[in-house]
Write a protein that holds these residues in place. Sequence first.
Motif, PDB file in Angstrom:
ATOM      1  N   LYS A   1       0.832  -1.197   0.000  1.00  0.00           N
ATOM      2  CA  LYS A   1       0.000   0.000   0.000  1.00  0.00           C
ATOM      3  C   LYS A   1       0.869   1.250   0.000  1.00  0.00           C
ATOM      4  N   ASP A   2       0.463   2.238  -0.799  1.00  0.00           N
ATOM      5  CA  ASP A   2       1.099   3.570  -0.805  1.00  0.00           C
ATOM      6  C   ASP A   2       2.587   3.549  -1.147  1.00  0.00           C
ATOM      7  N   LEU A   3       3.044   2.528  -1.887  1.00  0.00           N
ATOM      8  CA  LEU A   3       4.437   2.535  -2.344  1.00  0.00           C
ATOM      9  C   LEU A   3       4.562   3.528  -3.493  1.00  0.00           C
ATOM     10  N   THR A   4       5.675   4.249  -3.545  1.00  0.00           N
ATOM     11  CA  THR A   4       5.889   5.190  -4.646  1.00  0.00           C
ATOM     12  C   THR A   4       6.681   4.484  -5.754  1.00  0.00           C
ATOM     13  N   PRO A   5       6.550   4.955  -7.018  1.00  0.00           N
ATOM     14  CA  PRO A   5       7.317   4.344  -8.117  1.00  0.00           C
ATOM     15  C   PRO A   5       8.818   4.311  -7.823  1.00  0.00           C
ATOM     16  N   ASP A   6       9.319   5.341  -7.148  1.00  0.00           N
ATOM     17  CA  ASP A   6      10.747   5.384  -6.807  1.00  0.00           C
ATOM     18  C   ASP A   6      11.142   4.223  -5.901  1.00  0.00           C
ATOM     19  N   GLU A   7      10.243   3.905  -4.959  1.00  0.00           N
ATOM     20  CA  GLU A   7      10.527   2.814  -4.021  1.00  0.00           C
ATOM     21  C   GLU A   7      10.510   1.459  -4.731  1.00  0.00           C
ATOM     22  N   ILE A   8       9.672   1.353  -5.766  1.00  0.00           N
ATOM     23  CA  ILE A   8       9.497   0.072  -6.456  1.00  0.00           C
ATOM     24  C   ILE A   8      10.605  -0.167  -7.479  1.00  0.00           C
ATOM     25  N   GLU A   9      11.012   0.907  -8.148  1.00  0.00           N
ATOM     26  CA  GLU A   9      12.026   0.787  -9.191  1.00  0.00           C
ATOM     27  C   GLU A   9      13.316   0.170  -8.646  1.00  0.00           C
ATOM     28  N   GLY A  10      13.812  -0.826  -9.365  1.00  0.00           N
ATOM     29  CA  GLY A  10      15.062  -1.460  -8.939  1.00  0.00           C
ATOM     30  C   GLY A  10      14.875  -2.567  -7.917  1.00  0.00           C
ATOM     31  N   SER A  11      13.678  -2.689  -7.355  1.00  0.00           N
ATOM     32  CA  SER A  11      13.436  -3.761  -6.380  1.00  0.00           C
ATOM     33  C   SER A  11      12.935  -5.007  -7.096  1.00  0.00           C
ATOM     34  N   GLY A  12      12.904  -6.135  -6.396  1.00  0.00           N
ATOM     35  CA  GLY A  12      12.412  -7.382  -6.971  1.00  0.00           C
ATOM     36  C   GLY A  12      10.936  -7.319  -7.303  1.00  0.00           C
ATOM     37  N   PHE A  13      10.236  -6.399  -6.676  1.00  0.00           N
ATOM     38  CA  PHE A  13       8.795  -6.271  -6.866  1.00  0.00           C
ATOM     39  C   PHE A  13       8.454  -5.559  -8.180  1.00  0.00           C
ATOM     40  N   ALA A  14       9.460  -4.933  -8.802  1.00  0.00           N
ATOM     41  CA  ALA A  14       9.216  -4.110  -9.998  1.00  0.00           C
ATOM     42  C   ALA A  14       8.613  -4.915 -11.142  1.00  0.00           C
ATOM     43  N   THR A  15       9.062  -6.163 -11.348  1.00  0.00           N
ATOM     44  CA  THR A  15       8.561  -6.959 -12.468  1.00  0.00           C
ATOM     45  C   THR A  15       7.089  -7.324 -12.268  1.00  0.00           C
ATOM     46  N   TYR A  16       6.681  -7.538 -11.016  1.00  0.00           N
ATOM     47  CA  TYR A  16       5.268  -7.796 -10.712  1.00  0.00           C
ATOM     48  C   TYR A  16       4.455  -6.538 -10.972  1.00  0.00           C
ATOM     49  N   PHE A  17       5.011  -5.404 -10.575  1.00  0.00           N
ATOM     50  CA  PHE A  17       4.322  -4.115 -10.662  1.00  0.00           C
ATOM     51  C   PHE A  17       4.007  -3.747 -12.109  1.00  0.00           C
ATOM     52  N   VAL A  18       4.866  -4.179 -13.047  1.00  0.00           N
ATOM     53  CA  VAL A  18       4.658  -3.874 -14.469  1.00  0.00           C
ATOM     54  C   VAL A  18       3.276  -4.333 -14.915  1.00  0.00           C
ATOM     55  N   ASP A  19       2.885  -5.560 -14.526  1.00  0.00           N
ATOM     56  CA  ASP A  19       1.612  -6.117 -14.989  1.00  0.00           C
ATOM     57  C   ASP A  19       0.443  -5.861 -14.047  1.00  0.00           C
ATOM     58  N   HIS A  20       0.720  -5.778 -12.757  1.00  0.00           N
ATOM     59  CA  HIS A  20      -0.394  -5.789 -11.789  1.00  0.00           C
ATOM     60  C   HIS A  20      -0.455  -4.541 -10.916  1.00  0.00           C
ATOM     61  N   THR A  21       0.467  -3.627 -11.068  1.00  0.00           N
ATOM     62  CA  THR A  21       0.666  -2.514 -10.122  1.00  0.00           C
ATOM     63  C   THR A  21       0.549  -3.072  -8.694  1.00  0.00           C
ATOM     64  N   ALA A  22      -0.217  -2.412  -7.831  1.00  0.00           N
ATOM     65  CA  ALA A  22      -0.328  -2.932  -6.456  1.00  0.00           C
ATOM     66  C   ALA A  22      -1.552  -3.831  -6.297  1.00  0.00           C
ATOM     67  N   GLY A  23      -2.110  -4.293  -7.426  1.00  0.00           N
ATOM     68  CA  GLY A  23      -3.243  -5.210  -7.352  1.00  0.00           C
ATOM     69  C   GLY A  23      -2.800  -6.569  -6.835  1.00  0.00           C
ATOM     70  N   VAL A  24      -3.710  -7.258  -6.150  1.00  0.00           N
ATOM     71  CA  VAL A  24      -3.383  -8.589  -5.614  1.00  0.00           C
ATOM     72  C   VAL A  24      -3.748  -9.640  -6.664  1.00  0.00           C
ATOM     73  N   TYR A  25      -2.744 -10.377  -7.143  1.00  0.00           N
ATOM     74  CA  TYR A  25      -2.942 -11.372  -8.191  1.00  0.00           C
ATOM     75  C   TYR A  25      -2.152 -12.630  -7.822  1.00  0.00           C
ATOM     76  N   PRO A  26      -2.781 -13.819  -7.946  1.00  0.00           N
ATOM     77  CA  PRO A  26      -2.098 -15.030  -7.460  1.00  0.00           C
ATOM     78  C   PRO A  26      -0.981 -15.514  -8.374  1.00  0.00           C
ATOM     79  N   VAL A  27       0.245 -15.238  -7.958  1.00  0.00           N
ATOM     80  CA  VAL A  27       1.433 -15.764  -8.648  1.00  0.00           C
ATOM     81  C   VAL A  27       2.362 -16.361  -7.598  1.00  0.00           C
ATOM     82  N   SER A  28       3.361 -17.117  -8.073  1.00  0.00           N
ATOM     83  CA  SER A  28       4.381 -17.634  -7.152  1.00  0.00           C
ATOM     84  C   SER A  28       5.439 -16.564  -6.931  1.00  0.00           C
TER      85      SER A  28
END
Lengths: 153, 128
Positions: free
Chosen positions: A81-108
């Motif tokens: 919640k409330d993560l900024t693009p700057d915080e996400i960029e470069g993190s492992g979460f960035a690839t998930y964010f590309v497709d789902h942003t902060a939406g909850v989607y069932p992946v491994s």
Amino acid sequence: MWIYEKKLQYPVKIARPNKNLAQIIISQLGGADGELGASMRYLNQRFSSPYDKVTGILTDVGTEELAHLEIVGAILYQLTKDLTPDEIEGSGFATYFVDHTAGVYPVSAAGVPFDAKYFASKGDIITDLNEDLAADAAILKEQPLRKKSRNSL
Amino acid sequence: MVNRYNGGRPSRACPQSTGARPCLNTTQPETRPEMIPPTCIGGAGDCKALLYKLQQVEFALVDVGLYLDIYPENKKAREYFARLREERETLIKTLAVKCRRPMTIYDSHGTEDWDWINSPWPWEPSAN
């Protein structure tokens, strides 16, 4: 049928967002041994159960897994919640964010979308219960590994 | 707390206690005599405590229910289940009527407004 109860089975109140933790916990939602697989496993296997005791426990455990699915969803929602693009960029979460942003989607944790291939329903109660044991044993086996990865975060 | 998924409107929580008001629904007369007696509860904090208590009771109910699926002949467990179930029913009624937090859609008393969607969503931190 099911009736929604508007509460979590166990409270979730996360103080600080943590994208790295979310990237690992998401496997409990849509991974091979996650809650979605667990709930679908029990709730589909119960139809061919020949014993009332087993049918009852598959129904009730399957229902409880749906409650767990919601708890994990709430954890992921609050962690991202409330993560900024700057915080996400470069993190492992960035690839998930590309497709789902902060939406909850069932992946491994590796980003593979949930697949019904993760569980079995064979119409034979002994076979199915063995599969249930294998699925829950996998969780037990992974506990030390998960503890290790949690400490390294 | 601002909810970014409802157009930025503030999330509706239980009414806050002012300290002076002993009951939650003092502005509305008790129109449902069949409901539980109007025991006075203080405010949002009490609603949270009630929800937490319900979570505890239901956690125990689920567990003893699973046990009974396999050992239905255990009378002690059946009586324990019955005791917890009564406690659950009281908590569900209090939360729906006094806190405007219907647990299921069938518990909604939304004749004035539709409290099913106005009460906090469980995954919001403020609801826990």
